[in-house]
Motif scaffolding. Sequence first.
Motif, PDB file in Angstrom:
ATOM      1  N   LEU A 168     -22.791 -14.759  26.553  1.00 21.17           N
ATOM      2  CA  LEU A 168     -21.223 -14.881  27.284  1.00 21.17           C
ATOM      3  C   LEU A 168     -20.936 -16.181  27.516  1.00 21.17           C
ATOM      4  O   LEU A 168     -19.845 -16.592  27.212  1.00 21.17           O
ATOM      5  CB  LEU A 168     -21.261 -13.891  28.414  1.00 21.17           C
ATOM      6  N   VAL A 169     -21.793 -16.863  27.951  1.00 21.74           N
ATOM      7  CA  VAL A 169     -21.702 -18.360  28.097  1.00 21.74           C
ATOM      8  C   VAL A 169     -21.326 -18.927  27.041  1.00 21.74           C
ATOM      9  O   VAL A 169     -20.012 -19.796  26.785  1.00 21.74           O
ATOM     10  CB  VAL A 169     -22.818 -19.001  28.816  1.00 21.74           C
ATOM     11  N   ALA A 170     -21.866 -18.814  25.792  1.00 23.13           N
ATOM     12  CA  ALA A 170     -21.616 -19.465  24.577  1.00 23.13           C
ATOM     13  C   ALA A 170     -20.172 -19.108  24.001  1.00 23.13           C
ATOM     14  O   ALA A 170     -19.520 -19.812  23.466  1.00 23.13           O
ATOM     15  CB  ALA A 170     -22.629 -19.149  23.587  1.00 23.13           C
ATOM     16  N   LEU A 171     -19.951 -17.754  24.359  1.00 20.78           N
ATOM     17  CA  LEU A 171     -18.447 -17.343  23.875  1.00 20.78           C
ATOM     18  C   LEU A 171     -17.475 -18.087  24.745  1.00 20.78           C
ATOM     19  O   LEU A 171     -16.331 -18.363  23.907  1.00 20.78           O
ATOM     20  CB  LEU A 171     -18.294 -15.748  23.989  1.00 20.78           C
ATOM     21  N   GLY A 172     -17.746 -18.248  25.818  1.00 17.94           N
ATOM     22  CA  GLY A 172     -16.627 -19.114  26.729  1.00 17.94           C
ATOM     23  C   GLY A 172     -16.471 -20.414  26.166  1.00 17.94           C
ATOM     24  O   GLY A 172     -15.400 -21.077  26.029  1.00 17.94           O
ATOM     25  N   TRP A 173     -17.820 -20.999  25.883  1.00 16.24           N
ATOM     26  CA  TRP A 173     -17.538 -22.343  25.015  1.00 16.24           C
ATOM     27  C   TRP A 173     -16.883 -22.501  23.892  1.00 16.24           C
ATOM     28  O   TRP A 173     -16.110 -23.383  23.887  1.00 16.24           O
ATOM     29  CB  TRP A 173     -19.258 -22.780  25.142  1.00 16.24           C
ATOM     30  N   ALA A 174     -17.094 -21.463  23.024  1.00 16.00           N
ATOM     31  CA  ALA A 174     -16.537 -21.404  21.743  1.00 16.00           C
ATOM     32  C   ALA A 174     -15.207 -21.217  22.121  1.00 16.00           C
ATOM     33  O   ALA A 174     -13.901 -21.751  21.239  1.00 16.00           O
ATOM     34  CB  ALA A 174     -16.904 -20.092  20.920  1.00 16.00           C
ATOM     35  N   THR A 175     -14.627 -20.615  22.963  1.00 20.09           N
ATOM     36  CA  THR A 175     -13.112 -20.113  23.335  1.00 20.09           C
ATOM     37  C   THR A 175     -12.454 -21.517  23.847  1.00 20.09           C
ATOM     38  O   THR A 175     -11.320 -21.634  23.250  1.00 20.09           O
ATOM     39  CB  THR A 175     -13.009 -19.288  24.424  1.00 20.09           C
ATOM     40  N   ALA A 176     -13.203 -22.471  24.512  1.00 15.53           N
ATOM     41  CA  ALA A 176     -12.555 -23.686  24.714  1.00 15.53           C
ATOM     42  C   ALA A 176     -12.358 -24.452  23.470  1.00 15.53           C
ATOM     43  O   ALA A 176     -11.476 -25.614  23.478  1.00 15.53           O
ATOM     44  CB  ALA A 176     -13.140 -24.357  25.918  1.00 15.53           C
ATOM     45  N   ARG A 177     -13.104 -24.365  22.439  1.00 12.03           N
ATOM     46  CA  ARG A 177     -12.936 -25.023  21.178  1.00 12.03           C
ATOM     47  C   ARG A 177     -12.038 -24.356  20.287  1.00 12.03           C
ATOM     48  O   ARG A 177     -11.991 -24.983  19.170  1.00 12.03           O
ATOM     49  CB  ARG A 177     -14.408 -25.279  20.684  1.00 12.03           C
ATOM     50  N   ALA A 178     -11.767 -23.201  20.478  1.00  9.89           N
ATOM     51  CA  ALA A 178     -10.830 -22.691  19.548  1.00  9.89           C
ATOM     52  C   ALA A 178      -9.368 -23.097  19.337  1.00  9.89           C
ATOM     53  O   ALA A 178      -8.743 -22.981  20.198  1.00  9.89           O
ATOM     54  CB  ALA A 178     -10.800 -21.011  19.818  1.00  9.89           C
ATOM     55  N   ARG A 182      -7.488 -18.431  13.609  1.00  8.61           N
ATOM     56  CA  ARG A 182      -8.876 -17.956  12.973  1.00  8.61           C
ATOM     57  C   ARG A 182      -9.804 -18.109  13.888  1.00  8.61           C
ATOM     58  O   ARG A 182     -10.614 -17.262  13.929  1.00  8.61           O
ATOM     59  CB  ARG A 182      -8.972 -18.804  11.687  1.00  8.61           C
ATOM     60  N   HIS A 183      -9.954 -19.354  14.394  1.00 13.32           N
ATOM     61  CA  HIS A 183     -10.829 -19.392  15.521  1.00 13.32           C
ATOM     62  C   HIS A 183     -10.770 -18.345  16.592  1.00 13.32           C
ATOM     63  O   HIS A 183     -11.948 -17.649  16.896  1.00 13.32           O
ATOM     64  CB  HIS A 183     -11.020 -20.754  16.182  1.00 13.32           C
ATOM     65  N   ARG A 184      -9.717 -17.998  17.027  1.00 12.09           N
ATOM     66  CA  ARG A 184      -9.587 -16.850  18.048  1.00 12.09           C
ATOM     67  C   ARG A 184      -9.990 -15.535  17.667  1.00 12.09           C
ATOM     68  O   ARG A 184     -10.455 -14.800  18.370  1.00 12.09           O
ATOM     69  CB  ARG A 184      -8.189 -17.128  18.560  1.00 12.09           C
ATOM     70  N   LEU A 185      -9.493 -15.366  16.476  1.00 13.44           N
ATOM     71  CA  LEU A 185      -9.946 -14.160  15.751  1.00 13.44           C
ATOM     72  C   LEU A 185     -11.622 -13.992  15.758  1.00 13.44           C
ATOM     73  O   LEU A 185     -12.071 -12.995  16.008  1.00 13.44           O
ATOM     74  CB  LEU A 185      -9.518 -13.926  14.311  1.00 13.44           C
ATOM     75  N   VAL A 186     -12.192 -15.035  15.345  1.00  9.11           N
ATOM     76  CA  VAL A 186     -13.676 -15.040  15.356  1.00  9.11           C
ATOM     77  C   VAL A 186     -14.302 -14.685  16.797  1.00  9.11           C
ATOM     78  O   VAL A 186     -15.112 -13.836  16.837  1.00  9.11           O
ATOM     79  CB  VAL A 186     -14.227 -16.389  14.968  1.00  9.11           C
ATOM     80  N   VAL A 187     -13.863 -15.298  17.887  1.00 10.11           N
ATOM     81  CA  VAL A 187     -14.331 -15.132  19.020  1.00 10.11           C
ATOM     82  C   VAL A 187     -13.742 -13.730  19.348  1.00 10.11           C
ATOM     83  O   VAL A 187     -14.787 -12.950  20.158  1.00 10.11           O
ATOM     84  CB  VAL A 187     -13.481 -16.112  20.137  1.00 10.11           C
ATOM     85  N   LEU A 215      -8.496 -15.185  28.018  1.00 13.15           N
ATOM     86  CA  LEU A 215      -8.928 -16.374  28.192  1.00 13.15           C
ATOM     87  C   LEU A 215      -8.882 -16.967  26.661  1.00 13.15           C
ATOM     88  O   LEU A 215      -8.458 -18.058  26.455  1.00 13.15           O
ATOM     89  CB  LEU A 215     -10.325 -16.532  28.304  1.00 13.15           C
ATOM     90  N   VAL A 216      -8.907 -16.163  25.488  1.00 13.39           N
ATOM     91  CA  VAL A 216      -8.764 -16.739  24.095  1.00 13.39           C
ATOM     92  C   VAL A 216      -7.299 -16.640  23.787  1.00 13.39           C
ATOM     93  O   VAL A 216      -6.830 -17.546  23.088  1.00 13.39           O
ATOM     94  CB  VAL A 216      -9.375 -15.622  23.183  1.00 13.39           C
ATOM     95  N   TRP A 217      -6.675 -15.738  24.238  1.00 15.14           N
ATOM     96  CA  TRP A 217      -5.291 -15.625  23.595  1.00 15.14           C
ATOM     97  C   TRP A 217      -3.947 -16.042  24.709  1.00 15.14           C
ATOM     98  O   TRP A 217      -3.088 -16.298  24.191  1.00 15.14           O
ATOM     99  CB  TRP A 217      -4.811 -14.333  23.247  1.00 15.14           C
ATOM    100  N   VAL A 218      -4.454 -16.218  25.959  1.00 14.24           N
ATOM    101  CA  VAL A 218      -3.434 -16.435  27.037  1.00 14.24           C
ATOM    102  C   VAL A 218      -3.997 -17.669  27.748  1.00 14.24           C
ATOM    103  O   VAL A 218      -4.409 -17.512  29.035  1.00 14.24           O
ATOM    104  CB  VAL A 218      -2.905 -15.318  27.798  1.00 14.24           C
TER     105      VAL A 218
END
Length: 327
Positions: A168-178, A182-187, A215-218
């Motif tokens: 879950l932490v890594a998903l939040g990390w990736a969200t900040a880098r999206a 396409r990145h957002r779809l992956v997350v 967090l990803v989309w808004v």
Amino acid sequence: MLLRAAAIVAIVASHADLVALPGGAHLLLALVGFNLARFHLTGAPRGHRARRLLRSAARVAVPSVVFLAGVTALTGAYPWATALLVNGLLGPPSWAEPAWHLWFVEALVATLLGVAALVSLPWVDRLDRRWPFWFPIALSIAALTTRYDVLEPRGGDDLHRAHVLFWLVALGWATARATTWRHRLVVSALVLATVPGFFGDPVREAVVAVGVLALVWVPCLRVPAAVARLAGLLAASSLWVYLTHWQVYPHLEQRAPLAAVLASFAVGLAAWWLVGRAGRLPAVVRRRGRARRQAVGPGGAVSASSPRSSTGRAPGTTLTATRVPTS
């Protein structure tokens, strides 16, 4: 900030039986990863990033242990493994109260220390900089080995241990880098594929999944200024609200759950304010000491200055070639 504030409200309100919205603490772990990427894992040198993470871990762990040790010494409310934030290592393997009450703080400190150790490695630092989005995605996929019990470093409670929840932490990390859709779809795909079924509680899973997807989309949301100020206050004080609410809400939850929630936030906000004031005392003392030394010249002579300098500007005004005067 809004999600962090909403998460701490959901945690306290759920514990006090005012509402049934579990999952706020797990959502906070995704927010931890998001904020790590934004504020710690920047373009700064490798050593600087690691030191910032270690300082953040100390800012959480030291006051938490001091507070919990004091509560334990005075009331016996917690086992000492809990007070020292090592219950996950030395405490009961399965959920037990109150031993596991502070699992989130343990997971937060362990995450900060683990990420600090990770990014201090030169080859990890190179990978993170070369693949800023795909590196945390790879970490999240690797961390799923504990989520799906492929690896079990320690059995027992799986829902509240840092090594199980690191995905879950890594998903939040990736969200900040999206940075692209396409990145957002992956997350989003990873969230929808991995969160359902983990908790065995559809409501908890919905809270975590919807929170991370928000967090990803808004990433930004306009709100009235008063709401923003309140959310900022709740977010800033969330650690102390979490630490102290265990000692507050049980006294009121049966008779008045709303009062239990309000009292928990009142105590947590007061603790946060007091700790903040105490933390600023050394800086205040140093400033006053410097002021006294500047007022007393060599040999004990007291220096004096006119209200206006010969340049016509207030004393202390600095002129630079590229900036306007600043005092």
